[in-house]
Design a protein around this motif. Structure first.
Motif, PDB file in Angstrom:
ATOM      1  N   ARG A  99       0.983  -0.988   0.072  1.00 63.90           N
ATOM      2  CA  ARG A  99       0.141   0.282   0.517  1.00 63.90           C
ATOM      3  C   ARG A  99       0.655   1.554  -0.099  1.00 63.90           C
ATOM      4  O   ARG A  99       2.074   1.352   0.462  1.00 63.90           O
ATOM      5  N   CYS A 100       0.355   2.161  -0.929  1.00 59.98           N
ATOM      6  CA  CYS A 100       1.546   3.505  -0.694  1.00 59.98           C
ATOM      7  C   CYS A 100       1.072   4.612   0.060  1.00 59.98           C
ATOM      8  O   CYS A 100       0.199   4.261   1.044  1.00 59.98           O
ATOM      9  N   PRO A 101       2.603   4.273   1.046  1.00 56.60           N
ATOM     10  CA  PRO A 101       2.603   5.110   2.102  1.00 56.60           C
ATOM     11  C   PRO A 101       2.142   6.001   2.813  1.00 56.60           C
ATOM     12  O   PRO A 101       1.650   7.206   3.698  1.00 56.60           O
ATOM     13  N   THR A 102       1.732   7.039   1.474  1.00 56.19           N
ATOM     14  CA  THR A 102       1.036   8.634   1.260  1.00 56.19           C
ATOM     15  C   THR A 102      -0.063   8.224   1.709  1.00 56.19           C
ATOM     16  O   THR A 102      -1.121   8.715   2.378  1.00 56.19           O
ATOM     17  N   CYS A 103      -1.240   7.507   0.422  1.00 57.75           N
ATOM     18  CA  CYS A 103      -2.612   7.859  -0.298  1.00 57.75           C
ATOM     19  C   CYS A 103      -3.558   6.373   0.480  1.00 57.75           C
ATOM     20  O   CYS A 103      -4.202   6.382   0.547  1.00 57.75           O
ATOM     21  N   GLY A 104      -2.377   4.838   0.790  1.00 55.42           N
ATOM     22  CA  GLY A 104      -2.818   3.740   1.149  1.00 55.42           C
ATOM     23  C   GLY A 104      -3.326   2.892  -0.181  1.00 55.42           C
ATOM     24  O   GLY A 104      -4.323   2.237  -0.207  1.00 55.42           O
TER      25      GLY A 104
ATOM     26  N   PHE B 284       5.729   3.348  -3.410  1.00 57.59           N
ATOM     27  CA  PHE B 284       4.309   4.877  -4.017  1.00 57.59           C
ATOM     28  C   PHE B 284       3.655   4.390  -4.912  1.00 57.59           C
ATOM     29  O   PHE B 284       4.211   3.911  -5.954  1.00 57.59           O
ATOM     30  N   CYS B 285       2.639   5.161  -5.377  1.00 63.89           N
ATOM     31  CA  CYS B 285       1.479   4.509  -5.910  1.00 63.89           C
ATOM     32  C   CYS B 285       2.329   5.866  -7.107  1.00 63.89           C
ATOM     33  O   CYS B 285       1.222   5.853  -9.106  1.00 63.89           O
ATOM     34  N   SER B 286       2.185   6.674  -6.757  1.00 62.38           N
ATOM     35  CA  SER B 286       2.708   7.851  -7.742  1.00 62.38           C
ATOM     36  C   SER B 286       4.190   8.527  -7.969  1.00 62.38           C
ATOM     37  O   SER B 286       4.122   8.782  -6.449  1.00 62.38           O
TER      38      SER B 286
ATOM     39  N   ARG C 267       3.805  11.552  -7.512  1.00 59.27           N
ATOM     40  CA  ARG C 267       2.899  12.868  -6.426  1.00 59.27           C
ATOM     41  C   ARG C 267       3.319  12.475  -4.970  1.00 59.27           C
ATOM     42  O   ARG C 267       3.363  13.034  -3.759  1.00 59.27           O
ATOM     43  N   CYS C 268       2.798  11.105  -5.043  1.00 62.55           N
ATOM     44  CA  CYS C 268       2.684  10.798  -3.732  1.00 62.55           C
ATOM     45  C   CYS C 268       4.087  10.429  -2.671  1.00 62.55           C
ATOM     46  O   CYS C 268       4.517  10.502  -1.638  1.00 62.55           O
ATOM     47  N   ARG C 269       4.972  10.332  -3.847  1.00 61.52           N
ATOM     48  CA  ARG C 269       6.661   9.608  -3.267  1.00 61.52           C
ATOM     49  C   ARG C 269       6.984  10.805  -2.619  1.00 61.52           C
ATOM     50  O   ARG C 269       7.841  11.521  -1.753  1.00 61.52           O
TER      51      ARG C 269
HETATM   52 ZN   LIG Z   1      -0.157   7.411  -3.371  1.00 62.40          ZN
END
Ligand SMILES: [Zn+2]
Length: 71
Positions: free
Chosen positions: A8-13, A25-27, A29-31
């Motif tokens: 799961r992306c640590p930022t947005c899940g 990360f999923c993107s 941006r999230c990174r």
């Molecule tokens: Zn994310």
């Protein structure tokens, strides 16, 4: 074996697969958001936050000077 490794992306899940370019990360941006958290000290507990406004307010305040008693 059809198992994909996902995290799961640590930022947005959001679910992210290990083959993703921005993994874990999923993107991008999230990174960047996560890196920004580290940079701004969100994860740091040891260093206290000093507010410059508070420091200014305690210095040179009128009325707090040494009082002179006329004897
Ligand atoms: Zn994310």
């Amino acid at each position: 074996m059809g198992r994909k490794k996902t995290l799961r992306c640590p930022t947005c899940g959001s679910l992210v697969t290990a083959t993703d370019e921005e993994f874990p990360f999923c993107s991008d941006r999230c990174r960047k958001i996560d890196l920004g958290k580290w940079a701004s000290g969100v994860y740091k507990i040891s260093s206290p936050v000093l507010d410059p406004d508070v420091l200014e307010g305690t210095e040179g305040e009128p009325g707090q000077r040494e009082r002179r008693d006329d004897e």
